[in-house]
Design an enzyme around this catalytic site. Structure first.
Site, short mmCIF file in Angstrom:
data_model
loop_
_atom_site.label_atom_id
_atom_site.label_comp_id
_atom_site.label_asym_id
_atom_site.label_seq_id
_atom_site.Cartn_x
_atom_site.Cartn_y
_atom_site.Cartn_z
N ILE A 1 79.40 36.90 70.14
CA ILE A 1 79.26 36.68 68.61
C ILE A 1 78.24 36.31 67.52
CG2 ILE A 1 79.19 34.01 69.51
CD1 ILE A 1 82.28 34.87 67.62
N THR A 2 76.89 36.28 68.37
CA THR A 2 76.29 36.63 67.19
C THR A 2 76.02 38.02 66.32
OG1 THR A 2 74.91 36.63 68.41
CG2 THR A 2 74.88 33.95 67.70
N LEU B 1 75.58 37.42 80.21
CA LEU B 1 76.53 38.98 80.89
C LEU B 1 75.60 38.66 81.88
CD1 LEU B 1 77.26 40.60 77.51
CD2 LEU B 1 78.85 39.70 79.68
N LEU C 1 82.06 42.00 73.44
CA LEU C 1 81.24 42.85 72.47
C LEU C 1 79.82 42.96 73.07
CD1 LEU C 1 83.09 41.48 69.23
CD2 LEU C 1 83.84 43.48 70.75
N ALA D 1 76.55 43.39 74.09
CA ALA D 1 75.46 44.40 75.00
C ALA D 1 74.01 44.09 74.24
CB ALA D 1 76.27 45.80 74.92
N SER E 1 81.77 53.47 73.55
CA SER E 1 81.14 53.55 72.46
C SER E 1 81.09 55.00 72.15
CB SER E 1 79.71 53.36 72.60
OG SER E 1 78.44 53.53 71.74
N GLU F 1 78.65 56.56 71.78
CA GLU F 1 77.38 57.63 72.40
C GLU F 1 78.19 58.15 73.53
OE1 GLU F 1 74.04 57.32 70.67
OE2 GLU F 1 73.16 57.65 72.59
N TYR G 1 71.52 53.57 77.56
CA TYR G 1 72.77 52.56 76.76
C TYR G 1 74.25 53.36 77.28
CZ TYR G 1 75.94 51.18 73.38
OH TYR G 1 76.75 51.07 72.14
P1 NAP Z 1 75.23 43.36 67.91
O1 NAP Z 1 75.08 43.34 66.88
O2 NAP Z 1 73.95 44.11 68.46
O3 NAP Z 1 75.40 42.33 68.80
C1 NAP Z 1 74.84 42.22 70.27
C2 NAP Z 1 75.26 41.09 70.56
O4 NAP Z 1 75.31 41.19 72.32
C3 NAP Z 1 74.68 39.39 70.22
O5 NAP Z 1 75.58 38.37 69.57
C4 NAP Z 1 73.70 39.86 71.32
O6 NAP Z 1 73.52 37.78 71.69
C5 NAP Z 1 75.45 39.91 72.85
N1 NAP Z 1 73.93 39.96 73.81
C6 NAP Z 1 72.97 40.65 73.80
N2 NAP Z 1 72.65 40.15 75.70
C7 NAP Z 1 73.92 39.87 75.88
C8 NAP Z 1 74.34 38.53 76.83
N3 NAP Z 1 72.64 38.98 78.52
N4 NAP Z 1 74.77 37.82 77.39
C9 NAP Z 1 75.66 37.89 76.30
N5 NAP Z 1 75.92 38.43 74.91
C10 NAP Z 1 74.50 39.28 75.17
O7 NAP Z 1 76.26 44.95 68.45
P2 NAP Z 1 77.38 44.74 67.05
O8 NAP Z 1 77.83 46.42 66.41
O9 NAP Z 1 77.81 44.12 67.03
O10 NAP Z 1 78.26 46.35 69.04
C11 NAP Z 1 79.19 44.60 69.66
C12 NAP Z 1 79.62 46.21 70.42
O11 NAP Z 1 80.35 46.98 70.24
C13 NAP Z 1 78.53 46.29 71.26
O12 NAP Z 1 78.59 46.04 73.27
C14 NAP Z 1 77.90 47.07 71.07
O13 NAP Z 1 77.35 48.51 71.48
C15 NAP Z 1 79.19 47.86 70.99
N6 NAP Z 1 79.36 49.12 69.66
C16 NAP Z 1 79.27 49.11 69.18
C17 NAP Z 1 79.22 50.03 67.58
C18 NAP Z 1 78.58 49.81 66.14
O14 NAP Z 1 78.57 50.56 65.78
N7 NAP Z 1 78.39 48.60 65.51
C19 NAP Z 1 79.84 51.18 67.89
C20 NAP Z 1 80.44 51.33 69.26
C21 NAP Z 1 80.52 50.10 69.97
P3 NAP Z 1 72.11 37.47 70.87
O15 NAP Z 1 71.62 36.73 69.79
O16 NAP Z 1 72.21 36.01 71.96
O17 NAP Z 1 71.36 38.44 71.18
N1 GDD Z 2 67.66 53.69 63.73
C1 GDD Z 2 67.10 54.74 63.69
N2 GDD Z 2 65.83 54.14 62.95
N3 GDD Z 2 67.80 55.79 63.59
C2 GDD Z 2 67.20 56.88 62.92
C3 GDD Z 2 66.18 56.76 62.25
C4 GDD Z 2 65.29 55.17 62.30
O1 GDD Z 2 64.74 54.92 61.43
N4 GDD Z 2 66.18 57.75 61.50
C5 GDD Z 2 66.26 58.86 62.46
N5 GDD Z 2 67.59 57.74 63.33
C6 GDD Z 2 68.98 58.72 63.42
C7 GDD Z 2 69.37 58.46 64.70
O2 GDD Z 2 68.15 59.54 65.55
C8 GDD Z 2 70.17 58.29 65.65
O3 GDD Z 2 70.44 59.85 65.68
C9 GDD Z 2 70.94 57.99 64.17
O4 GDD Z 2 69.91 57.88 62.93
C10 GDD Z 2 71.94 57.02 63.74
O5 GDD Z 2 70.34 55.90 64.93
P1 GDD Z 2 71.42 53.75 64.74
O6 GDD Z 2 71.93 53.98 63.59
O7 GDD Z 2 70.37 53.02 65.60
O8 GDD Z 2 72.70 53.84 66.11
P2 GDD Z 2 73.42 54.67 67.60
O9 GDD Z 2 74.33 56.03 66.69
O10 GDD Z 2 72.29 55.65 67.80
O11 GDD Z 2 73.76 53.58 67.99
C11 GDD Z 2 75.01 52.75 66.88
O12 GDD Z 2 76.13 53.74 67.18
C12 GDD Z 2 76.92 53.47 68.71
C13 GDD Z 2 78.12 54.25 68.56
O13 GDD Z 2 78.11 55.58 68.54
C14 GDD Z 2 74.68 51.98 68.07
O14 GDD Z 2 75.57 50.86 67.35
C15 GDD Z 2 75.13 51.89 69.15
O15 GDD Z 2 75.15 50.83 70.05
C16 GDD Z 2 77.10 52.39 69.21
O16 GDD Z 2 77.37 52.31 70.39
#
Ligand code: NAP
Ligand code: GDD
Length: 346
Positions: free
Chosen positions: A10-11, A58, A79, A81, A134, A136, A158
């Protein structure tokens, strides 16, 4: 009776937007937070005050069972992770425990509380489960664009953990008949995105450079390509997946891909700057194994959910840069002292 939803994570970014979406739809929303409630929210942006907080982790099976017993939700959104890919190499076992095994623990909690066994099918009104899978998981992609049938080849601990979670959801659906689905979501971003992810790192960096607070922005691989959308659009898709008659997995993405270089160019151009004068490539930010390109085929979501993203890449970049310009301008006198949440973004 009011519909109750329980959200882990939720955070986080998506928890924030999903809670807003469900509250607006008339749900009573419960959010799971780690540790003791007051200390766990200290120093962080507290979730929407209308969200009721429950304690759980979790990593902790009994806490998940207790939360579900307490809340009696009709929908559970997992959500939570460890979601930052680079950290998953440094903390691979923790990532596997939270991001992978955490999914199994929530499903087990739901199964136990609902009294479901291999000979006792779920009754009517059983809670529905959404898993945050994801893109990913596609990793070293086998085809472009990627859809629900594209094989997985994860490239990070991951991605491996998410793939375990994904197949676990499928297995609980097939073994016990539970309403459990995964949304395979491509990258989605917003002004509340964590500052370590590349879009927010860029929007904060551009805002800081524009305001004269710094001169350079260190980045890693500029050639990686992602399918970036707006988080507010994606949480709508999550809710739509649980509103269907049949449990099925869906890909959500825009179908449009941009490189990190294009992201950077667009963000700097938005404030009238040339990125080449400010961006420095730092090899220490390169990853042990990279996901070179992701591009969604969201046709199934369009057809069966009627889902379509509303915010374009250019609008998203402008929204994030404008938001960070306001954030840094408003707290420019306090950076590092009175505005810890802003200072912690550096
Ligand atoms: P985020 O901002 O990193 O939030 C992750 C959340 O997980 C935080 O609320 C964190 O809580 C909680 N968490 C971490 N460890 C935990 C534990 N041991 N028990 C319970 N909660 C825990 O991620 P998001 O971008 O909102 O993404 C939400 C979900 O979608 C994640 O599962 C992520 O992997 C997945 N996802 C994200 C994307 C994207 O592009 N954003 C894409 C595909 C999938 P704390 O505040 O306590 O650390
Ligand atoms: N974070 C980060 N920081 N990424 C960088 C940087 C940097 O300084 N420079 C280049 N990148 C490139 C990374 O190498 C990657 O290829 C791309 O930018 C995106 O990086 P992130 O924004 O960290 O996201 P991600 O694609 O690795 O992962 C996110 O998306 C996934 C879904 O495809 C996360 O939100 C994952 O939790 C999520 O599942």
């Amino acid at each position: 009776m009011t519909k109750r939803a329980l959200i882990t994570g939720i955070t986080g970014q998506d928890g924030t937007y999903l809670a807003e979406h469900l509250l607006a739809a008339g749900y009573e929303v419960f959010g799971m937070i780690r540790g003791q409630a007051p200390p766990a929210t200290r120093g962080k942006k507290r979730p929407n005050p209308e969200v009721r907080l429950v304690s759980g982790d979790l990593l902790d099976q009994p806490s998940l069972i207790a939360s579900i017993e307490q809340v009696q939700p009709i929908e559970v959104y997992n959500l939570g992770a460890l979601s930052y890919v680079p950290i998953s190499w440094q903390q691979a076992a923790t990532t596997a425990e939270i991001t992978g095994m955490g999914v199994l623990r929530v499903l087990e909690a739901l199964r136990i509380v609902s009294g479901v066994t291999d000979s006792q099918a779920p009754g009517p009104g059983q809670p529905r489960f959404y898993q945050a899978s994801s893109s990913e998981m596609f990793g070293k992609t086998r085809e472009t664009p990627q859809n629900e049938l594209t094989p997985f080849h994860p490239r990070s601990p991951y991605g491996v953990a998410k793939t375990f979670g994904h197949y676990t959801v499928q297995n609980y659906r097939e073994s016990y008949g539970m309403f459990a689905v995964s949304g395979i979501l491509f990258n989605h971003e917003s002004p509340v995105r964590g500052a370590e992810f590349v879009t927010r790192k860029v929007s904060l960096g551009v805002a800081a450079i524009k305001l004269g607070l710094r001169d350079t922005l260190q980045l890693g691989n500029l050639d990686a390509e992602r399918d970036w959308g707006f988080a507010g659009d994606y949480v709508r898709g999550m809710a739509l997946m649980l509103a269907r008659d049949e449990p099925e997995d869906f890909v959500l993405g825009t179908g449009v891909t941009h490189s990190v270089k294009e992201l950077v160019a667009s963000a700097f151009a938005h404030v009238g700057l040339d990125w080449r004068e400010h961006v420095v490539v730092d090899p220490s930010l390169l990853r042990p194994a990279e996901v070179d390109q992701l591009c969604a085929d969201p046709a199934k979501a369009g057809e069966k959910l009627g889902w379509k993203p509303a915010v374009s890449f250019e609008e998203l970049v402008a929204m994030m840069v404008d938001s960070d310009l306001r954030l840094l301008w408003d707290s420019r006198h306090d950076l590092g002292t009175k505005a810890p949440e802003v200072a912690s973004l550096w």
